[in-house]
Design a protein around this motif. Structure first.
Motif, PDB file in Angstrom:
ATOM      1  N   ALA A 102       7.643   6.324 -18.221  1.00 20.62           N
ATOM      2  CA  ALA A 102       8.773   5.815 -17.987  1.00 20.62           C
ATOM      3  C   ALA A 102       8.700   4.878 -16.822  1.00 20.62           C
ATOM      4  O   ALA A 102       9.693   3.735 -16.568  1.00 20.62           O
ATOM      5  N   TRP A 103       7.907   4.963 -15.847  1.00 23.11           N
ATOM      6  CA  TRP A 103       7.737   4.005 -14.660  1.00 23.11           C
ATOM      7  C   TRP A 103       6.512   3.246 -14.913  1.00 23.11           C
ATOM      8  O   TRP A 103       5.897   3.613 -15.775  1.00 23.11           O
ATOM      9  N   SER A 104       6.155   2.383 -14.034  1.00 19.13           N
ATOM     10  CA  SER A 104       5.092   1.681 -14.125  1.00 19.13           C
ATOM     11  C   SER A 104       3.889   2.547 -13.647  1.00 19.13           C
ATOM     12  O   SER A 104       3.999   3.322 -12.451  1.00 19.13           O
ATOM     13  N   VAL A 105       2.625   2.420 -14.161  1.00 15.95           N
ATOM     14  CA  VAL A 105       1.561   3.072 -13.785  1.00 15.95           C
ATOM     15  C   VAL A 105       1.190   3.006 -12.423  1.00 15.95           C
ATOM     16  O   VAL A 105       0.989   3.814 -11.558  1.00 15.95           O
ATOM     17  N   PRO A 106       1.001   1.661 -11.814  1.00 14.31           N
ATOM     18  CA  PRO A 106       0.584   1.500 -10.643  1.00 14.31           C
ATOM     19  C   PRO A 106       1.646   1.972  -9.572  1.00 14.31           C
ATOM     20  O   PRO A 106       1.447   2.718  -8.628  1.00 14.31           O
ATOM     21  N   GLY A 107       2.822   1.875  -9.948  1.00 13.99           N
ATOM     22  CA  GLY A 107       4.016   2.413  -9.163  1.00 13.99           C
ATOM     23  C   GLY A 107       3.671   3.931  -9.020  1.00 13.99           C
ATOM     24  O   GLY A 107       3.693   4.501  -7.776  1.00 13.99           O
ATOM     25  N   HIS A 108       3.561   4.689 -10.096  1.00 11.34           N
ATOM     26  CA  HIS A 108       3.334   6.239  -9.870  1.00 11.34           C
ATOM     27  C   HIS A 108       2.087   6.573  -8.950  1.00 11.34           C
ATOM     28  O   HIS A 108       2.061   7.267  -8.017  1.00 11.34           O
ATOM     29  N   LEU A 109       1.016   5.708  -9.269  1.00 11.27           N
ATOM     30  CA  LEU A 109      -0.418   6.044  -8.654  1.00 11.27           C
ATOM     31  C   LEU A 109      -0.158   5.718  -7.155  1.00 11.27           C
ATOM     32  O   LEU A 109      -0.638   6.323  -6.222  1.00 11.27           O
ATOM     33  N   LEU A 110       0.488   4.562  -6.783  1.00 10.51           N
ATOM     34  CA  LEU A 110       0.767   4.082  -5.506  1.00 10.51           C
ATOM     35  C   LEU A 110       1.449   5.102  -4.870  1.00 10.51           C
ATOM     36  O   LEU A 110       1.312   5.734  -3.528  1.00 10.51           O
ATOM     37  N   TYR A 111       2.755   5.669  -5.579  1.00  9.29           N
ATOM     38  CA  TYR A 111       3.380   6.689  -4.853  1.00  9.29           C
ATOM     39  C   TYR A 111       2.657   7.848  -4.569  1.00  9.29           C
ATOM     40  O   TYR A 111       2.882   8.669  -3.220  1.00  9.29           O
ATOM     41  N   LEU A 112       2.009   8.463  -5.577  1.00 14.31           N
ATOM     42  CA  LEU A 112       1.098   9.775  -5.174  1.00 14.31           C
ATOM     43  C   LEU A 112       0.153   9.358  -4.038  1.00 14.31           C
ATOM     44  O   LEU A 112      -0.197  10.230  -3.430  1.00 14.31           O
ATOM     45  N   VAL A 138       3.752  14.353 -13.621  1.00 14.40           N
ATOM     46  CA  VAL A 138       4.221  14.717 -15.047  1.00 14.40           C
ATOM     47  C   VAL A 138       4.239  13.507 -16.054  1.00 14.40           C
ATOM     48  O   VAL A 138       3.919  13.452 -17.114  1.00 14.40           O
ATOM     49  N   ASP A 139       4.968  12.459 -15.561  1.00 17.04           N
ATOM     50  CA  ASP A 139       5.359  11.306 -16.292  1.00 17.04           C
ATOM     51  C   ASP A 139       4.135  10.707 -16.964  1.00 17.04           C
ATOM     52  O   ASP A 139       3.828  10.424 -17.863  1.00 17.04           O
ATOM     53  N   LEU A 140       2.873  10.774 -15.991  1.00 17.07           N
ATOM     54  CA  LEU A 140       1.650  10.200 -16.146  1.00 17.07           C
ATOM     55  C   LEU A 140       0.976  10.968 -17.215  1.00 17.07           C
ATOM     56  O   LEU A 140       0.344  10.313 -18.075  1.00 17.07           O
ATOM     57  N   CYS A 141       0.725  12.478 -16.828  1.00 16.51           N
ATOM     58  CA  CYS A 141       0.248  13.211 -17.836  1.00 16.51           C
ATOM     59  C   CYS A 141       0.744  13.054 -19.064  1.00 16.51           C
ATOM     60  O   CYS A 141      -0.036  13.304 -20.326  1.00 16.51           O
ATOM     61  N   ARG A 142       2.265  13.138 -19.216  1.00 16.63           N
ATOM     62  CA  ARG A 142       2.897  13.050 -20.547  1.00 16.63           C
ATOM     63  C   ARG A 142       2.427  11.825 -21.471  1.00 16.63           C
ATOM     64  O   ARG A 142       2.014  11.738 -22.522  1.00 16.63           O
ATOM     65  N   ALA A 143       2.522  10.714 -20.582  1.00 21.00           N
ATOM     66  CA  ALA A 143       2.154   9.612 -21.199  1.00 21.00           C
ATOM     67  C   ALA A 143       0.635   9.652 -21.705  1.00 21.00           C
ATOM     68  O   ALA A 143       0.277   8.985 -23.037  1.00 21.00           O
ATOM     69  N   ALA A 144      -0.115  10.266 -20.950  1.00 21.39           N
ATOM     70  CA  ALA A 144      -1.753  10.181 -21.215  1.00 21.39           C
ATOM     71  C   ALA A 144      -1.900  11.222 -22.557  1.00 21.39           C
ATOM     72  O   ALA A 144      -2.363  10.788 -23.469  1.00 21.39           O
ATOM     73  N   THR A 145      -1.454  12.328 -22.718  1.00 23.41           N
ATOM     74  CA  THR A 145      -1.485  13.335 -23.751  1.00 23.41           C
ATOM     75  C   THR A 145      -0.775  12.791 -25.026  1.00 23.41           C
ATOM     76  O   THR A 145      -1.070  12.956 -26.301  1.00 23.41           O
ATOM     77  N   LEU A 146       0.417  12.158 -24.879  1.00 18.23           N
ATOM     78  CA  LEU A 146       1.228  11.373 -26.029  1.00 18.23           C
ATOM     79  C   LEU A 146       0.640  10.102 -26.655  1.00 18.23           C
ATOM     80  O   LEU A 146       0.936   9.713 -27.662  1.00 18.23           O
ATOM     81  N   GLY A 147       0.060   9.336 -25.637  1.00 19.17           N
ATOM     82  CA  GLY A 147      -0.537   8.092 -25.938  1.00 19.17           C
ATOM     83  C   GLY A 147       0.570   7.011 -25.962  1.00 19.17           C
ATOM     84  O   GLY A 147       0.709   6.180 -26.494  1.00 19.17           O
ATOM     85  N   VAL A 148       1.495   7.183 -25.031  1.00 14.37           N
ATOM     86  CA  VAL A 148       2.608   6.359 -24.999  1.00 14.37           C
ATOM     87  C   VAL A 148       2.794   5.744 -23.429  1.00 14.37           C
ATOM     88  O   VAL A 148       1.979   6.268 -22.674  1.00 14.37           O
ATOM     89  N   ALA A 149       3.734   4.624 -23.356  1.00 11.99           N
ATOM     90  CA  ALA A 149       3.737   4.136 -22.010  1.00 11.99           C
ATOM     91  C   ALA A 149       4.445   5.214 -21.219  1.00 11.99           C
ATOM     92  O   ALA A 149       5.667   5.780 -21.658  1.00 11.99           O
TER      93      ALA A 149
END
Lengths: 270, 314
Positions: free
Chosen positions: A239-249, A226-237
């Protein structure tokens, strides 16, 4: 599909399917899906449309203050894209997988061919991704029509939903192949899918939650999606680091694959 | 296509083959040789270890102990390569009931990396062969048991296999359907396809098998052609006598010396003899008057019951 056809025709001995046998399993699923896809397409447009109107416009009318700095509908849409991906992914990795073991037993037929357990798993995952990507694309089109996408990064939601889907589908493969009755699948929806959908930041920021629940949200794969998708559609950074999110998933995919592979092996190679 | 790697034309070779599930030993050290082109049967009651053996040969069940070579390859290492050259017809149909008859064949062919065009051609040929051509476009679900079994046999042939494994190919089928399946399997055998089948039907084994092993409790208790097994473990003829009255037991003593072996069952007495009519004459000569007399040729069923007993196995 046209790609496979051409490859097979020009190189009859070592087609794409010859090199990637999982594609044959994906192909089987697509052939089976041909019978029901019309109903699927209809609901994959209707569902986002209804939720968008019901939640965004209806509920949004009462949420006058911006949420996380944007109108409520714009806040909600990326969360719904991610949670719909989750639901489609889990839907496609529960009953179909249980049924392929218990009812039509097609996995046992597949296991008696040159296919390896990894090919069967890979093909099934391929079909889950196909279903998630097509329904997310429909959602994205409806969302664009409502003017809720604010950045070209919105296109990144497609690979993101694929990652979310894999992160939940693969461990659920392990679960669905370990239970013998579909009443266990209902438990999964009751105790995992619904709480995740409610508390992983889809409808409101997780910061509104008490600390304990907030950590549960952080632990769920959905919140990261959700955090990544929201950043993508709103064009903002995010809440967490992107690599952190991706690695967790990615960790969910990796651990899930290991679990699913051993669970499938236990059923198919005994 | 690679030629089968065989030593002396042996496609399947097992030595001391064992399969255990926890404490339970399903297959307890069997030696088997299956030669190219023959129809080989595993005969035995339920739980004898036939299906476990078939699953090991089908490379979906790793042997616990012993040696197994299939077309010169090791199932532990070369599973996919071996399975690419096997055709498998499982005991329970696992067709996709929602797909059409033809789609069941074409999607399965793709698992072997067979190009789509070839898959369609082969599906058409095979549906002709199993007499399902006119049902090609219909769903599998409403088909009869016999039709589904024929479709499963067609599916097992889609990769033009060197060996076809059939686990109880006619169990649950009505007599007409059984005879049609036998006839098709016989054709395959004539075409030089190696057939390996399990069955507990004696007539099936006699009809189809060149050679068979009788299994009981995970072990092989006899081996040979149907004819040699009958010669070795039974007599040429069997006389079945039914005496009116409470028990047959009372009459058994009066039949001493009439047969090589006498078996007393609750409802009849079996005399295993070389000359059935001679034995009947002798019975009458002893002033015995059975209510009914039947002289028949000895069958594999007599061998089977002799070797594996009459106790019911569930």
């Amino acid at each position: 599909m046209a790609l496979l056809e051409a490859t097979a025709a020009t190189r009859p001995q070592a087609g794409l399917v010859g090199r990637f046998p999982a594609l044959a399993v994906l192909e089987y699923n697509l052939v089976a899906y041909r019978r029901t896809w019309r109903a699927g397409v209809f609901s994959s447009f209707l569902l986002p449309l209804l939720t968008m109107v019901g939640f965004g416009v209806g509920v949004g009318a009462y949420v006058e203050a911006p949420v996380a700095g944007v109108p409520y509908l714009d806040f909600l849409v990326p969360g719904l894209i991610a949670s719909t991906a989750l639901q489609v992914a889990i839907g496609e990795s529960t009953w179909p997988v249980l049924g392929n073991f218990e009812w039509i037993k097609i996995y046992f037929a597949q296991a008696s061919t040159p296919l390896r357990v990894a090919d069967i798993l890979g093909g099934q995952l391929g079909f889950v991704l196909f279903r998630v990507l097509t329904s997310s694309l429909a959602f994205l089109l409806v969302a664009a029509a409502f003017g809720t996408l604010h950045s070209p990064w919105a296109l990144a939601t497609l690979p993101l939903v694929a990652l979310i889907a894999a992160a939940v589908a693969v461990p659920v493969f392990a679960y669905s192949s370990s239970v013998r009755s579909d009443s266990y699948l209902a438990l999964l929806f009751r105790f995992a899918v619904i709480p995740m959908t409610l508390f992983a930041g889809v409808f409101f920021p997780v910061e509104s939650l008490p600390m304990v629940l907030r950590w549960l949200a952080y632990a769920s794969p959905l919140w990261h999606g959700v955090d990544l998708c929201r950043a993508a559609t709103l064009g903002v950074a995010p809440a967490w680091s992107v690599p952190g999110h991706l690695l967790y998933l990615a960790a969910w995919v990796a651990v899930g694959w290991w679990l699913a592979h051993s669970a499938f092996r236990r059923r198919l190679v005994v | 296509m690679v030629e089968p790697v065989t030593r002396d034309g042996i496609l399947i070779q097992a030595r001391g083959l064992v399969k255990r599930f926890g404490d339970f030993t399903a297959v307890d050290g069997i030696d088997v040789d299956v030669r190219a082109g023959e129809a080989f049967g595993f005969l035995g009651p339920n739980g004898a270890g036939k299906s476990s053996t078939m699953r090991m040969v089908g490379c979906v069940s790793p042997p616990t102990d012993g040696e197994l070579q299939i077309m010169g390859m090791d199932p532990r290492r070369d599973g996919p390569a071996i399975r690419a050259r096997l055709g498998v017809c499982p005991q329970l149909d696992n067709l996709d009931p929602e797909l059409t008859v033809r789609e069941n064949l074409t999607t399965y062919a793709r698992y072997f990396g067979i190009p789509r065009r070839v898959a369609r051609e082969r599906a058409a040929e095979l549906l002709d062969f199993v007499q399902l051509a006119e049902r090609a476009g219909s769903k599998v679900e409403p088909l009869s048991g016999g039709m589904k079994r024929r479709l499963t046999i067609a599916r097992a042939m889609v990769n033009e296999p060197d060996i076809v494994l059939l686990d109880e190919p006619t169990t649950g089928l009505d007599p007409q359907a059984r005879h049609l399946v036998w006839e098709r399997l016989f054709r395959l055998k004539q075409q030089g396809v190696t057939l390996v089948l399990t069955t507990h039907y004696m007539d099936e084994a006699e009809q189809l098998c060149d050679r068979l092993v009788v299994m009981d409790g995970g072990r092989i208790v006899a081996e040979g052609s149907p004819r040699t097994l009958i010669e070795r473990y039974s007599t040429r003829e069997v006389v079945e006598l039914r005496f009116a009255g409470e028990t047959q037991e009372a009459f058994a003593g009066k039949l001493d010396g009439l047969a090589e072996r006498i078996e007393v069952l609750p409802d009849r007495i079996l005399l295993y003899v070389t000359d059935g009519d001679g034995a009947v004459a002798e019975v009458h000569a002893r002033a015995l008057t059975p209510a009914s007399v039947l002289v028949r040729r000895s069958s594999l069923e007599d061998v089977f019951l002799h070797l594996t007993g009459r106790t019911l196995v569930d």
